[in-house]
Design a protein around this motif. Structure first.
Motif, PDB file in Angstrom:
ATOM      1  N   GLY A 234     -34.334   7.203  22.490  1.00  0.00           N
ATOM      2  CA  GLY A 234     -33.301   6.185  22.616  1.00  0.00           C
ATOM      3  C   GLY A 234     -32.132   6.654  23.451  1.00  0.00           C
ATOM      4  O   GLY A 234     -31.604   5.901  24.285  1.00  0.00           O
ATOM      5  N   ALA A 235     -31.721   7.912  23.251  1.00  0.00           N
ATOM      6  CA  ALA A 235     -30.616   8.464  24.036  1.00  0.00           C
ATOM      7  C   ALA A 235     -30.993   8.559  25.514  1.00  0.00           C
ATOM      8  O   ALA A 235     -30.190   8.240  26.402  1.00  0.00           O
ATOM      9  N   VAL A 236     -32.227   8.993  25.783  1.00  0.00           N
ATOM     10  CA  VAL A 236     -32.690   9.102  27.175  1.00  0.00           C
ATOM     11  C   VAL A 236     -32.741   7.731  27.839  1.00  0.00           C
ATOM     12  O   VAL A 236     -32.306   7.549  28.984  1.00  0.00           O
ATOM     13  N   MET A 237     -33.285   6.741  27.115  1.00  0.00           N
ATOM     14  CA  MET A 237     -33.353   5.389  27.659  1.00  0.00           C
ATOM     15  C   MET A 237     -31.973   4.803  27.917  1.00  0.00           C
ATOM     16  O   MET A 237     -31.726   4.121  28.916  1.00  0.00           O
ATOM     17  N   GLY A 238     -31.030   5.088  27.000  1.00  0.00           N
ATOM     18  CA  GLY A 238     -29.668   4.609  27.197  1.00  0.00           C
ATOM     19  C   GLY A 238     -29.030   5.225  28.421  1.00  0.00           C
ATOM     20  O   GLY A 238     -28.360   4.535  29.213  1.00  0.00           O
ATOM     21  N   ALA A 239     -29.232   6.531  28.586  1.00  0.00           N
ATOM     22  CA  ALA A 239     -28.688   7.208  29.771  1.00  0.00           C
ATOM     23  C   ALA A 239     -29.312   6.668  31.046  1.00  0.00           C
ATOM     24  O   ALA A 239     -28.628   6.463  32.058  1.00  0.00           O
ATOM     25  N   ALA A 240     -30.652   6.411  30.986  1.00  0.00           N
ATOM     26  CA  ALA A 240     -31.325   5.858  32.166  1.00  0.00           C
ATOM     27  C   ALA A 240     -30.780   4.470  32.498  1.00  0.00           C
ATOM     28  O   ALA A 240     -30.628   4.112  33.672  1.00  0.00           O
ATOM     29  N   GLY A 241     -30.462   3.679  31.463  1.00  0.00           N
ATOM     30  CA  GLY A 241     -29.888   2.360  31.705  1.00  0.00           C
ATOM     31  C   GLY A 241     -28.538   2.436  32.386  1.00  0.00           C
ATOM     32  O   GLY A 241     -28.241   1.633  33.289  1.00  0.00           O
ATOM     33  N   VAL A 242     -27.711   3.389  31.970  1.00  0.00           N
ATOM     34  CA  VAL A 242     -26.403   3.555  32.603  1.00  0.00           C
ATOM     35  C   VAL A 242     -26.560   3.950  34.069  1.00  0.00           C
ATOM     36  O   VAL A 242     -25.870   3.423  34.964  1.00  0.00           O
ATOM     37  N   VAL A 243     -27.494   4.878  34.329  1.00  0.00           N
ATOM     38  CA  VAL A 243     -27.724   5.320  35.713  1.00  0.00           C
ATOM     39  C   VAL A 243     -28.228   4.157  36.564  1.00  0.00           C
ATOM     40  O   VAL A 243     -27.781   3.955  37.706  1.00  0.00           O
ATOM     41  N   MET A 244     -29.169   3.357  36.012  1.00  0.00           N
ATOM     42  CA  MET A 244     -29.696   2.230  36.764  1.00  0.00           C
ATOM     43  C   MET A 244     -28.617   1.183  37.042  1.00  0.00           C
ATOM     44  O   MET A 244     -28.559   0.584  38.129  1.00  0.00           O
ATOM     45  N   ALA A 245     -27.724   0.960  36.068  1.00  0.00           N
ATOM     46  CA  ALA A 245     -26.628   0.009  36.281  1.00  0.00           C
ATOM     47  C   ALA A 245     -25.697   0.496  37.389  1.00  0.00           C
ATOM     48  O   ALA A 245     -25.238  -0.289  38.239  1.00  0.00           O
ATOM     49  N   PHE A 246     -25.441   1.788  37.403  1.00  0.00           N
ATOM     50  CA  PHE A 246     -24.578   2.350  38.449  1.00  0.00           C
ATOM     51  C   PHE A 246     -25.224   2.217  39.821  1.00  0.00           C
ATOM     52  O   PHE A 246     -24.576   1.821  40.796  1.00  0.00           O
ATOM     53  N   ILE A 247     -26.535   2.531  39.893  1.00  0.00           N
ATOM     54  CA  ILE A 247     -27.243   2.439  41.172  1.00  0.00           C
ATOM     55  C   ILE A 247     -27.295   0.995  41.655  1.00  0.00           C
ATOM     56  O   ILE A 247     -27.098   0.707  42.840  1.00  0.00           O
ATOM     57  N   THR A 248     -27.526   0.042  40.738  1.00  0.00           N
ATOM     58  CA  THR A 248     -27.581  -1.382  41.116  1.00  0.00           C
ATOM     59  C   THR A 248     -26.239  -1.859  41.656  1.00  0.00           C
ATOM     60  O   THR A 248     -26.171  -2.559  42.676  1.00  0.00           O
ATOM     61  N   GLY A 249     -25.166  -1.489  40.968  1.00  0.00           N
ATOM     62  CA  GLY A 249     -23.839  -1.876  41.445  1.00  0.00           C
ATOM     63  C   GLY A 249     -23.517  -1.269  42.792  1.00  0.00           C
ATOM     64  O   GLY A 249     -22.936  -1.922  43.670  1.00  0.00           O
ATOM     65  N   LEU A 250     -23.921  -0.023  42.975  1.00  0.00           N
ATOM     66  CA  LEU A 250     -23.663   0.654  44.245  1.00  0.00           C
ATOM     67  C   LEU A 250     -24.433   0.001  45.382  1.00  0.00           C
ATOM     68  O   LEU A 250     -23.908  -0.188  46.493  1.00  0.00           O
ATOM     69  N   LEU A 270     -39.168  -5.475  28.879  1.00  0.00           N
ATOM     70  CA  LEU A 270     -40.375  -5.311  28.087  1.00  0.00           C
ATOM     71  C   LEU A 270     -40.514  -3.890  27.568  1.00  0.00           C
ATOM     72  O   LEU A 270     -40.890  -3.660  26.415  1.00  0.00           O
ATOM     73  N   THR A 271     -40.213  -2.912  28.444  1.00  0.00           N
ATOM     74  CA  THR A 271     -40.322  -1.501  28.037  1.00  0.00           C
ATOM     75  C   THR A 271     -39.346  -1.180  26.925  1.00  0.00           C
ATOM     76  O   THR A 271     -39.713  -0.602  25.889  1.00  0.00           O
ATOM     77  N   VAL A 272     -38.077  -1.555  27.135  1.00  0.00           N
ATOM     78  CA  VAL A 272     -37.053  -1.255  26.131  1.00  0.00           C
ATOM     79  C   VAL A 272     -37.336  -2.014  24.836  1.00  0.00           C
ATOM     80  O   VAL A 272     -37.232  -1.458  23.738  1.00  0.00           O
TER      81      VAL A 272
END
Length: 312
Positions: A234-250, A270-272
């Motif tokens: 769960g912690a890894v998935m949460g961190a990956a979500g934050v990174v993906m949100a940052f990359i999308t915004g960028l 679906l994965t989450v």
């Protein structure tokens, strides 16, 4: 000195006489050693219950324990352990695959100072890919979840000193895991190499559903590591979500015309979502076990006991 044999029986009307004969032949060579055989009928669908009761009436070495409902092999073993009186206790299968006639090889090994001696099969007469996979899963599960000593092999065919069995039967919860009960008592475990024989007749009583139930029990009975894994994922998935949100915004800032990826959004959801449901189910399994334990669900119910100390 006295040796107690404990044999869970399920649909073994054609096999149990051969297993008993092997025990009698082995013990006849050492008349100075007393022995008893506790046969536990796990609510068989054939005539096993009647047969073991008849044997117990005829043979003073045999005790027949008839369970009121199918409890599974681990619970049936504990039912038998509660009726033993020997200094050493040996388990065996009811199908003739375990060479129980090697009882004194186990005794010699345990007298080297071990508390428990388990069979280590160098060859298994087991053709099913699913069963071989199940054996591998159980081995790896014991290595990691219940911290089995490195190089030690656990099996349902073993001999243990009396104090180990006395400690094991103190466990009163409805989800026993035999390897876990042994390892929480001692890690002084030896092994004997041997070949597993062909079944005398019939087929294994373990269906796919029963094997899956056994694996789940092993995963959750004596360890909270699965919960810790779920928290880590769960912690890894949460961190990956934050990174993906940052990359999308960028990307939206750098490439204003960048189109939204509906497919990727659906895949992530679906994965989450699947992981959330999986770990909720895992937590639910632990909570369900707590509920069953609070309700004092019995490990087994003894319907009848026939033998020379059936008052137990």
């Amino acid at each position: 000195m006295k040796i107690s044999f404990v044999i869970p029986c399920y649909n073994s009307e054609k096999n149990i006489h051969g297993v008993l004969e092997e025990i009698r032949n082995a013990m006849s060579g050492r008349p100075e050693v007393e022995y008893e055989v506790v046969l536990v009928n796990d609510c068989s669908k054939d005539r096993t219950a009647n047969i073991i009761k008849e044997i117990a009436h005829e043979d003073p070495h045999v005790i027949a324990v008839d369970l009121a409902k199918n409890a599974g092999q681990p619970n049936a073993l504990l039912a038998g352990f509660n009726h033993v009186s020997g200094d050493y206790i040996m388990t065996s299968d009811d199908d003739g695959q375990t060479p129980v006639g090697r009882v004194f090889d186990f005794l010699d090994e345990i007298n080297k100072g071990y508390d428990v001696v388990c069979a280590r099969y160098t060859e298994r007469k087991q053709q099913s890919l699913f069963r071989r996979m199940g054996t591998w899963v159980n081995t790896k599960m014991s290595d990691w979840l219940i911290e089995k000593p490195k190089g030690t092999y656990m099996a349902s065919f073993f001999m243990a000193r009396r104090y180990i069995i006395d400690e094991m039967i103190k466990y009163k919860q409805p989800y026993p895991y035999i390897a876990g009960l042994i390892l929480r008592t001692t890690q002084n475990i030896g092994n004997i190499d041997m070949e597993q024989r062909e079944r005398s007749s019939g087929s294994s009583g373990y269906s796919i559903s029963k094997l899956l139930k056994l694996w789940v029990n092993g995963f959750t009975a004596f360890s909270i590591k699965p919960l810790r894994i779920s928290a880590g994922i769960g912690a890894v998935m949460g961190a990956a979500g934050v990174v993906m949100a940052f990359i999308t915004g960028l990307r939206r800032l750098i490439v204003p015309g960048c189109k939204r990826g509906n497919g990727s959004v659906i895949s992530v959801n679906l994965t989450v979502g699947g992981l959330i449901l999986l770990f909720m189910g895992l937590i639910g399994e632990y909570i369900g076990r707590i509920y069953m334990c609070i309700n004092e669900t019995p490990q087994y119910v003894v319907k009848e006991t026939v033998g020379y100390h059936s008052e137990k």
